[in-house]
Design a protein around this motif. Sequence first.
Motif, PDB file in Angstrom:
ATOM      1  N   ASN A 149      25.889  -7.512 -26.099  1.00 22.66           N
ATOM      2  CA  ASN A 149      25.723  -8.869 -25.565  1.00 22.66           C
ATOM      3  C   ASN A 149      25.649  -9.923 -26.671  1.00 22.66           C
ATOM      4  N   SER A 159      30.021   0.746 -22.744  1.00 21.25           N
ATOM      5  CA  SER A 159      28.896   0.139 -23.441  1.00 21.25           C
ATOM      6  C   SER A 159      29.194  -1.340 -23.638  1.00 21.25           C
ATOM      7  N   ARG A 160      28.196  -2.057 -24.117  1.00 19.57           N
ATOM      8  CA  ARG A 160      28.376  -3.492 -24.321  1.00 19.57           C
ATOM      9  C   ARG A 160      27.500  -3.962 -25.465  1.00 19.57           C
ATOM     10  N   THR A 191      30.945  -8.657 -26.004  1.00 16.28           N
ATOM     11  CA  THR A 191      32.019  -7.662 -26.027  1.00 16.28           C
ATOM     12  C   THR A 191      31.648  -6.429 -25.213  1.00 16.28           C
ATOM     13  N   LEU A 192      32.620  -5.966 -24.459  1.00 18.47           N
ATOM     14  CA  LEU A 192      32.516  -4.759 -23.640  1.00 18.47           C
ATOM     15  C   LEU A 192      33.384  -3.679 -24.274  1.00 18.47           C
ATOM     16  N   TYR A 193      32.926  -2.440 -24.198  1.00 16.60           N
ATOM     17  CA  TYR A 193      33.667  -1.334 -24.806  1.00 16.60           C
ATOM     18  C   TYR A 193      33.888  -0.209 -23.791  1.00 16.60           C
ATOM     19  N   GLY A 247      22.970  -3.319 -19.806  1.00 17.22           N
ATOM     20  CA  GLY A 247      23.435  -2.021 -20.259  1.00 17.22           C
ATOM     21  C   GLY A 247      22.559  -0.853 -19.871  1.00 17.22           C
ATOM     22  N   CYS A 305      39.322  -5.257 -18.306  1.00 13.83           N
ATOM     23  CA  CYS A 305      37.908  -5.453 -18.035  1.00 13.83           C
ATOM     24  C   CYS A 305      37.789  -6.538 -16.960  1.00 13.83           C
ATOM     25  N   SER A 311      38.222  -2.402 -26.340  1.00 12.32           N
ATOM     26  CA  SER A 311      37.282  -3.518 -26.453  1.00 12.32           C
ATOM     27  C   SER A 311      37.729  -4.642 -25.527  1.00 12.32           C
TER      28      SER A 311
END
Length: 121
Positions: free
Chosen positions: A74, A71-72, A78-80, A55, A96, A21
């Motif tokens: 918004n 993935s994200r 958070t970005l995954y 995305g 990231c 994350s």
Amino acid sequence: EVQLVESGGGLVQPGGSLRLSCAASGFTFSSTAMSWVRQVPGKGLEWVSYISSRGSSTGYADSVKGRFTISRDNAKNTLYLQMNSLKPDDTAVYYCAKYESVLAGFSPPPAGQGTQVTVSS
């Protein structure tokens, strides 16, 4: 001030999975394309994956294609990165970064401290 805080790394056996994350702040995350990059000690930064601001578009390095999913969220800024079928060659510190910095040759360098992923039996 741009802040990117990565988490979720650890030690995993080959074939295992991890989910990274990245909590973002200090910029309009929902309007910013993002990436994951990684670095092995003594080597340069390597681009891993890209995701567009909403995305709808993603991209992967050949070395991780079919195993990693970016993935994200918004709403959560958070970005995954879901990493499956991990290999020892995936061992690195993962960061990231804004995709624009990747396009500029990793300039500026990743803002966060990164998260260590170690794949070993």
